[in-house]
Design an enzyme around this catalytic site. Structure first.
Site, PDB file in Angstrom:
ATOM      1  N   ASN A 124       0.787  -1.170   0.219  1.00 42.76           N
ATOM      2  CA  ASN A 124       0.070   0.080  -0.004  1.00 42.76           C
ATOM      3  C   ASN A 124       0.870   1.150   0.014  1.00 42.76           C
ATOM      4  O   ASN A 124       0.374   2.307  -0.276  1.00 42.76           O
ATOM      5  CB  ASN A 124      -1.079   0.053   1.322  1.00 42.76           C
ATOM      6  CG  ASN A 124      -1.704   1.153   1.623  1.00 42.76           C
ATOM      7  OD1 ASN A 124      -2.448   1.710   0.708  1.00 42.76           O
ATOM      8  ND2 ASN A 124      -1.052   2.050   2.447  1.00 42.76           N
ATOM      9  N   ALA A 163       3.763   6.655 -14.116  1.00 38.97           N
ATOM     10  CA  ALA A 163       4.916   5.793 -14.524  1.00 38.97           C
ATOM     11  C   ALA A 163       4.860   4.562 -13.551  1.00 38.97           C
ATOM     12  O   ALA A 163       5.141   3.362 -13.816  1.00 38.97           O
ATOM     13  CB  ALA A 163       6.203   6.351 -14.795  1.00 38.97           C
ATOM     14  N   TYR A 221       4.481   9.700 -11.242  1.00 37.53           N
ATOM     15  CA  TYR A 221       3.618   9.096 -10.503  1.00 37.53           C
ATOM     16  C   TYR A 221       2.957   8.011 -11.256  1.00 37.53           C
ATOM     17  O   TYR A 221       2.849   6.760 -10.819  1.00 37.53           O
ATOM     18  CB  TYR A 221       2.534   9.927  -9.771  1.00 37.53           C
ATOM     19  CG  TYR A 221       1.610   9.216  -8.787  1.00 37.53           C
ATOM     20  CD1 TYR A 221       1.969   8.923  -7.617  1.00 37.53           C
ATOM     21  CD2 TYR A 221       0.226   8.902  -9.094  1.00 37.53           C
ATOM     22  CE1 TYR A 221       0.890   8.198  -6.758  1.00 37.53           C
ATOM     23  CE2 TYR A 221      -0.669   8.459  -8.557  1.00 37.53           C
ATOM     24  CZ  TYR A 221      -0.266   8.055  -6.902  1.00 37.53           C
ATOM     25  OH  TYR A 221      -1.089   7.411  -6.273  1.00 37.53           O
TER      26      TYR A 221
END
Length: 235
Positions: A90, A158, A156
């Site tokens: 996460n 990518a 981000y």
């Protein structure tokens, strides 16, 4: 998967979505290791997980940009909470939106290492153990940015497209091992991620992290014959 008695590892577990996932898994009877960088927040979530019903709970400091720290924590987790059955990847950071040449080198490196490289390294370290559990899961909390290209999010996005590809291949590679793999692609969530990057966004209209944590627990707790490989949560 029957969650009671299982052991889960949650990265980015000290706040935001990760904290809520930790508390929901604890309430379901899981032992939980929450990984994060802030010692005070980790101590607080460890106490909260214990209060919520976790048979074992640990808040463990881990910098996801540091390969040596990741290797060390992979050894520490079984000692603190037992052998993992579940890995929830996460952890993630946001860079302020803008053209690629406005993103600093440090921010570029931190975003890639946190959102993609570190996740792959931790998964690699824990995967052999997960395969021995008979029933195990890797659930990657990825983001809508792993599906939709949005302006100003070059680095981000990518990392999130990378996580999508990683998830899809890992699912195929582990199809016969008993390790189930899933990706969660959520829209904006009402956490402090944007504020930490200096981005002013209308957080109040976004999905609540507690609700998203319910989705994670639902995905993990389906019967053996029903597995959700991919879930998309829209506003």
């Amino acid at each position: 998967m029957e969650l009671k008695g299982k052991t889960a590892v949650v990265t980015g577990g000290s706040d935001g979505i990760g904290r809520h996932i930790c508390l929901k898994l604890a309430a379901a009877g899981c032992g939980v290791a929450a990984l994060g960088r802030n010692t005070e927040r980790l101590e607080a979530v460890e106490a909260e997980m214990t209060a919520a019903g976790a048979p074992k709970a640990a808040g463990i400091v881990c910098d996801m940009t540091d390969p040596a720290a990741i290797a060390a924590v992979a050894t520490e987790i079984p000692q603190r909470v037992g052998a993992p059955d579940i890995l929830v990847n996460n952890a993630g950071i946001w860079h302020k939106t803008g053209p690629l040449d406005t993103i600093t080198e440090d921010m570029l490196e931190a975003t890639i290492r946190t959102n993609l490289t570190g996740t792959i390294q931790l998964t690699r370290a824990l995967l052999p153990g997960l395969r021995t559990r008979g029933e195990a899961a890797v659930l990657n909390v990825i983001s809508k940015s792993g599906v939709v290209a949005q302006a100003g999010q070059s680095v981000y996005t990518a990392t999130k497209y990378g996580m999508r590809g990683f998830t899809d291949v890992l699912k195929t590679d582990e199809a016969e091992t008993g390790v189930r793999v899933a990706g969660l692609y959520q829209s904006g969530t009402n956490t402090g991620m944007f504020a930490k990057a200096g981005e002013d966004v209308p957080n109040h209209i976004f999905t609540e992290p507690d609700d998203l944590a319910d989705v994670v627990v639902f995905m993990l707790s389906r019967p053996a014959k029903l597995w959700m490989h991919e879930v998309r949560v829209e506003l």
